[in-house]
Design a protein around this motif. Structure first.
Motif, PDB file in Angstrom:
ATOM      1  N   VAL A  63       0.844  -1.196   0.000  1.00 36.38           N
ATOM      2  CA  VAL A  63       0.000   0.000   0.000  1.00 36.38           C
ATOM      3  C   VAL A  63       0.879   1.246   0.000  1.00 36.38           C
ATOM      4  O   VAL A  63       1.923   1.280   0.654  1.00 36.38           O
ATOM      5  CB  VAL A  63      -0.917   0.019   1.244  1.00 36.38           C
ATOM      6  CG1 VAL A  63      -1.597   1.364   1.418  1.00 36.38           C
ATOM      7  CG2 VAL A  63      -1.951  -1.093   1.156  1.00 36.38           C
ATOM      8  N   PHE A  64       0.471   2.251  -0.732  1.00 36.04           N
ATOM      9  CA  PHE A  64       1.075   3.585  -0.648  1.00 36.04           C
ATOM     10  C   PHE A  64       0.014   4.505  -0.068  1.00 36.04           C
ATOM     11  O   PHE A  64      -0.987   4.795  -0.706  1.00 36.04           O
ATOM     12  CB  PHE A  64       1.525   4.081  -2.019  1.00 36.04           C
ATOM     13  CG  PHE A  64       2.331   5.361  -1.969  1.00 36.04           C
ATOM     14  CD1 PHE A  64       3.715   5.316  -1.874  1.00 36.04           C
ATOM     15  CD2 PHE A  64       1.708   6.600  -2.011  1.00 36.04           C
ATOM     16  CE1 PHE A  64       4.464   6.488  -1.824  1.00 36.04           C
ATOM     17  CE2 PHE A  64       2.439   7.767  -1.958  1.00 36.04           C
ATOM     18  CZ  PHE A  64       3.827   7.719  -1.873  1.00 36.04           C
ATOM     19  N   MET A  65       0.228   4.950   1.166  1.00 36.96           N
ATOM     20  CA  MET A  65      -0.765   5.721   1.916  1.00 36.96           C
ATOM     21  C   MET A  65      -0.274   7.159   2.072  1.00 36.96           C
ATOM     22  O   MET A  65       0.867   7.399   2.474  1.00 36.96           O
ATOM     23  CB  MET A  65      -0.971   5.074   3.285  1.00 36.96           C
ATOM     24  CG  MET A  65      -1.942   5.784   4.208  1.00 36.96           C
ATOM     25  SD  MET A  65      -2.146   4.772   5.721  1.00 36.96           S
ATOM     26  CE  MET A  65      -2.990   5.942   6.792  1.00 36.96           C
ATOM     27  N   ALA A  66      -1.128   8.119   1.728  1.00 38.10           N
ATOM     28  CA  ALA A  66      -0.757   9.529   1.789  1.00 38.10           C
ATOM     29  C   ALA A  66      -1.803  10.309   2.565  1.00 38.10           C
ATOM     30  O   ALA A  66      -2.970  10.349   2.170  1.00 38.10           O
ATOM     31  CB  ALA A  66      -0.616  10.095   0.380  1.00 38.10           C
ATOM     32  N   VAL A  67      -1.387  10.932   3.678  1.00 35.24           N
ATOM     33  CA  VAL A  67      -2.279  11.764   4.483  1.00 35.24           C
ATOM     34  C   VAL A  67      -1.515  13.013   4.901  1.00 35.24           C
ATOM     35  O   VAL A  67      -0.289  13.067   4.842  1.00 35.24           O
ATOM     36  CB  VAL A  67      -2.800  11.021   5.738  1.00 35.24           C
ATOM     37  CG1 VAL A  67      -3.565   9.771   5.345  1.00 35.24           C
ATOM     38  CG2 VAL A  67      -1.660  10.669   6.688  1.00 35.24           C
ATOM     39  N   GLY A  68      -2.235  14.039   5.338  1.00 37.66           N
ATOM     40  CA  GLY A  68      -1.600  15.282   5.759  1.00 37.66           C
ATOM     41  C   GLY A  68      -0.486  15.051   6.762  1.00 37.66           C
ATOM     42  O   GLY A  68      -0.634  14.285   7.709  1.00 37.66           O
ATOM     43  N   ALA A  69       0.640  15.730   6.567  1.00 37.51           N
ATOM     44  CA  ALA A  69       1.840  15.461   7.358  1.00 37.51           C
ATOM     45  C   ALA A  69       1.646  15.653   8.854  1.00 37.51           C
ATOM     46  O   ALA A  69       2.251  14.942   9.660  1.00 37.51           O
ATOM     47  CB  ALA A  69       2.990  16.345   6.869  1.00 37.51           C
ATOM     48  N   LEU A  70       0.796  16.595   9.256  1.00 39.25           N
ATOM     49  CA  LEU A  70       0.619  16.835  10.679  1.00 39.25           C
ATOM     50  C   LEU A  70      -0.272  15.798  11.351  1.00 39.25           C
ATOM     51  O   LEU A  70      -0.520  15.877  12.547  1.00 39.25           O
ATOM     52  CB  LEU A  70       0.075  18.244  10.920  1.00 39.25           C
ATOM     53  CG  LEU A  70       1.050  19.379  10.577  1.00 39.25           C
ATOM     54  CD1 LEU A  70       0.464  20.716  10.963  1.00 39.25           C
ATOM     55  CD2 LEU A  70       2.399  19.190  11.248  1.00 39.25           C
ATOM     56  N   HIS A  71      -0.748  14.814  10.568  1.00 36.48           N
ATOM     57  CA  HIS A  71      -1.421  13.665  11.185  1.00 36.48           C
ATOM     58  C   HIS A  71      -0.420  12.629  11.670  1.00 36.48           C
ATOM     59  O   HIS A  71      -0.801  11.686  12.367  1.00 36.48           O
ATOM     60  CB  HIS A  71      -2.368  12.995  10.180  1.00 36.48           C
ATOM     61  CG  HIS A  71      -3.632  13.746   9.944  1.00 36.48           C
ATOM     62  ND1 HIS A  71      -4.613  13.884  10.902  1.00 36.48           N
ATOM     63  CD2 HIS A  71      -4.078  14.423   8.855  1.00 36.48           C
ATOM     64  CE1 HIS A  71      -5.609  14.598  10.413  1.00 36.48           C
ATOM     65  NE2 HIS A  71      -5.309  14.940   9.175  1.00 36.48           N
ATOM     66  N   LEU A  72       0.849  12.777  11.325  1.00 37.46           N
ATOM     67  CA  LEU A  72       1.823  11.728  11.635  1.00 37.46           C
ATOM     68  C   LEU A  72       2.373  11.788  13.055  1.00 37.46           C
ATOM     69  O   LEU A  72       2.500  10.751  13.707  1.00 37.46           O
ATOM     70  CB  LEU A  72       2.990  11.776  10.631  1.00 37.46           C
ATOM     71  CG  LEU A  72       2.658  11.687   9.139  1.00 37.46           C
ATOM     72  CD1 LEU A  72       3.948  11.528   8.331  1.00 37.46           C
ATOM     73  CD2 LEU A  72       1.690  10.566   8.834  1.00 37.46           C
ATOM     74  N   PRO A  73       2.751  12.960  13.595  1.00 33.06           N
ATOM     75  CA  PRO A  73       3.500  12.973  14.865  1.00 33.06           C
ATOM     76  C   PRO A  73       2.665  12.722  16.107  1.00 33.06           C
ATOM     77  O   PRO A  73       1.445  12.747  16.082  1.00 33.06           O
ATOM     78  CB  PRO A  73       4.089  14.395  14.904  1.00 33.06           C
ATOM     79  CG  PRO A  73       3.860  14.989  13.564  1.00 33.06           C
ATOM     80  CD  PRO A  73       2.663  14.294  13.010  1.00 33.06           C
ATOM     81  N   ASP A  74       3.388  12.535  17.193  1.00 36.67           N
ATOM     82  CA  ASP A  74       2.931  12.492  18.569  1.00 36.67           C
ATOM     83  C   ASP A  74       2.323  11.151  18.960  1.00 36.67           C
ATOM     84  O   ASP A  74       2.202  10.228  18.156  1.00 36.67           O
ATOM     85  CB  ASP A  74       1.957  13.632  18.882  1.00 36.67           C
ATOM     86  CG  ASP A  74       2.075  14.049  20.348  1.00 36.67           C
ATOM     87  OD1 ASP A  74       3.120  14.608  20.720  1.00 36.67           O
ATOM     88  OD2 ASP A  74       1.156  13.752  21.116  1.00 36.67           O
ATOM     89  N   GLU A  75       1.972  11.058  20.258  1.00 35.86           N
ATOM     90  CA  GLU A  75       1.531   9.785  20.834  1.00 35.86           C
ATOM     91  C   GLU A  75       0.271   9.243  20.180  1.00 35.86           C
ATOM     92  O   GLU A  75       0.069   8.029  20.127  1.00 35.86           O
ATOM     93  CB  GLU A  75       1.291   9.942  22.350  1.00 35.86           C
ATOM     94  CG  GLU A  75       2.565  10.130  23.170  1.00 35.86           C
ATOM     95  CD  GLU A  75       2.938  11.597  23.318  1.00 35.86           C
ATOM     96  OE1 GLU A  75       2.389  12.436  22.555  1.00 35.86           O
ATOM     97  OE2 GLU A  75       3.785  11.924  24.173  1.00 35.86           O
ATOM     98  N   GLU A  76      -0.595  10.129  19.715  1.00 40.67           N
ATOM     99  CA  GLU A  76      -1.811   9.691  19.049  1.00 40.67           C
ATOM    100  C   GLU A  76      -1.811  10.053  17.564  1.00 40.67           C
ATOM    101  O   GLU A  76      -2.853  10.190  16.944  1.00 40.67           O
ATOM    102  CB  GLU A  76      -3.045  10.275  19.747  1.00 40.67           C
ATOM    103  CG  GLU A  76      -3.264   9.696  21.136  1.00 40.67           C
ATOM    104  CD  GLU A  76      -4.621  10.057  21.705  1.00 40.67           C
ATOM    105  OE1 GLU A  76      -5.621   9.408  21.333  1.00 40.67           O
ATOM    106  OE2 GLU A  76      -4.672  11.002  22.509  1.00 40.67           O
ATOM    107  N   GLY A  77      -0.609  10.148  17.013  1.00 44.94           N
ATOM    108  CA  GLY A  77      -0.480  10.338  15.583  1.00 44.94           C
ATOM    109  C   GLY A  77      -0.622   9.011  14.853  1.00 44.94           C
ATOM    110  O   GLY A  77      -0.569   7.932  15.452  1.00 44.94           O
ATOM    111  N   VAL A  78      -0.775   9.085  13.543  1.00 47.74           N
ATOM    112  CA  VAL A  78      -0.997   7.884  12.749  1.00 47.74           C
ATOM    113  C   VAL A  78       0.156   6.891  12.881  1.00 47.74           C
ATOM    114  O   VAL A  78      -0.062   5.673  12.927  1.00 47.74           O
ATOM    115  CB  VAL A  78      -1.234   8.260  11.273  1.00 47.74           C
ATOM    116  CG1 VAL A  78      -1.217   7.031  10.378  1.00 47.74           C
ATOM    117  CG2 VAL A  78      -2.564   8.993  11.125  1.00 47.74           C
ATOM    118  N   ILE A  79       1.384   7.380  12.982  1.00 47.96           N
ATOM    119  CA  ILE A  79       2.533   6.473  13.094  1.00 47.96           C
ATOM    120  C   ILE A  79       2.420   5.611  14.343  1.00 47.96           C
ATOM    121  O   ILE A  79       2.541   4.371  14.280  1.00 47.96           O
ATOM    122  CB  ILE A  79       3.857   7.279  13.100  1.00 47.96           C
ATOM    123  CG1 ILE A  79       4.092   7.911  11.726  1.00 47.96           C
ATOM    124  CG2 ILE A  79       5.035   6.383  13.482  1.00 47.96           C
ATOM    125  CD1 ILE A  79       5.242   8.889  11.695  1.00 47.96           C
TER     126      ILE A  79
END
Length: 365
Positions: free
Chosen positions: A335-351
């Motif tokens: 899968v190649f998944m693309a979402v807004g970058a500020l959804h990625l960080p922190d404890e409840e981020g997508v990562i």
């Protein structure tokens, strides 16, 4: 300050929360694809007068200026950025035993050619993927997007006879009219739009309007379009109505404060957007919000409850939706998944939410 469930809002993104307007202008260009969809539909409807005008997209890098002129402020900014979990990196490999690797790209919803190039290795990962996942697949079809958005006019428009000018001072009304005019949009054509939409319009530099009026695709849309052209399966994680509903759930007073503060920044928005883009290209996502807070005036009348609700409703809640809906797609691999970058960080981020599902996420580059 703690919200329901014991969530400490000052740790929600790893930095002290800025004022409502600062938060809004810092996120609108990066987060909400629905704002871009509404903008595109607006441009189609009114044919901006300056569509052929040569508008420069170049701005000043405010972080570089801060580093030179206010070294202590710059050091404080860097210290705040360093606190953000997963604040470095926009491109990540997703792995789990028995599955072909997938990839996660944090995007910026702009047409800047530098952003459209994507980071090293992303194009190859995209080419090898079987499935492309974006925030909303409805962005591929303007008619479908229009039907979805206008099926709920109450979410994006005043339907009770009110107009945005009824809620603005004479000075702010003039600022709004001037800001829209610079972007080729007559105020009379958008009088009924909700303030969060108009805030997004005046937050984006005029050069973005020119490129969109000429048909340029922002990064997420281009990824989806390229996926279709390559015969890949395109999947969306949210509907446009869900995104609109998230914005509409917030108090009108909060949205009006955000609009007024964004209007007060005027031409400085081009420098802010330029600097945000520079930080994004440096894959220093964790520095974006501290930068926005550092370079915009402090709001002495900050609505802490309002922007805490904003962080939860627009960021955290949606992070959980995205990670949850991505799960069955990622379980197939490739899968190649693309979402807004500020959804990625922190404890409840997508990562971190994907890691809790048992995936290993490793920063590429």
């Amino acid at each position: 300050m703690t919200m329901a469930g014991g969530l400490n809002t000052e740790r929600l993104l790893g930095w002290r929360l800025p004022s409502p307007g600062n938060t809004m202008l810092g996120l609108c260009a990066l987060f909400n694809i629905t704002l871009l969809a509404i903008l595109l539909l607006t441009l189609l409807g009114i044919k901006p007068a300056h569509a052929q005008e040569d508008l420069s997209c170049v701005g000043q890098d405010l972080v570089e200026i801060m580093q030179r002129d206010e070294p202590q402020k710059y050091q404080n900014l860097q210290a705040e950025a360093d606190k953000v979990l997963n604040g470095k990196g926009t491109f990540w490999r997703i792995e789990k035993d028995g599955l072909a690797p997938s990839y996660l790209l944090g995007t910026m919803h702009v047409t800047d050619p530098r952003v459209l190039k994507m980071p090293k290795g992303a194009q190859e990962a995209f080419a090898s993927a079987k499935t492309v996942v974006v925030e909303s697949d409805e962005i591929l079809d303007e008619q479908k997007a229009a039907v979805a958005i206008f099926a709920r006019p109450d979410l994006s428009m005043f339907i009770d006879g009110k107009s945005i000018t009824d809620m603005l001072s004479t000075q702010d009304k003039q600022r709004l009219e001037d800001g829209l005019k610079q972007r080729g949009i007559p105020l009379v054509s958008v009088l009924k739009m909700k303030p969060w939409i108009l805030a997004s319009f005046v937050a984006l530099p005029a050069c973005e309007f020119k490129r969109k009026a000429q048909g340029a695709s922002f990064l997420d849309k281009k990824i989806a379009e390229d996926g279709v052209a390559s015969g890949k399966s395109i999947q969306g994680l949210e509907t446009l109505v869900e995104q609109i509903q998230a914005m509409a759930d917030l108090p009108m007073d909060f949205h009006m404060k955000a609009l007024v503060e964004t209007l007060s920044l005027g031409d400085r928005m081009q420098d802010i957007m330029w600097t945000m883009t520079d930080l994004y290209l440096q894959e220093n996502v964790g520095a974006i919000m501290p930068m926005v807070t550092a370079v915009t005036p402090e709001n002495s009348d900050a609505d802490e409850d309002g922007y805490a609700s904003f962080e939860k409703r627009i960021i955290t809640d949606r992070n959980h939706v995205m990670a949850g809906r991505a799960a069955p797609l990622l379980a197939q691999g490739s899968v190649f998944m693309a979402v807004g970058a500020l959804h990625l960080p922190d404890e409840e981020g997508v990562i971190e939410l994907l890691r809790k599902q048992g995936y290993t996420l490793t920063r590429v580059n």
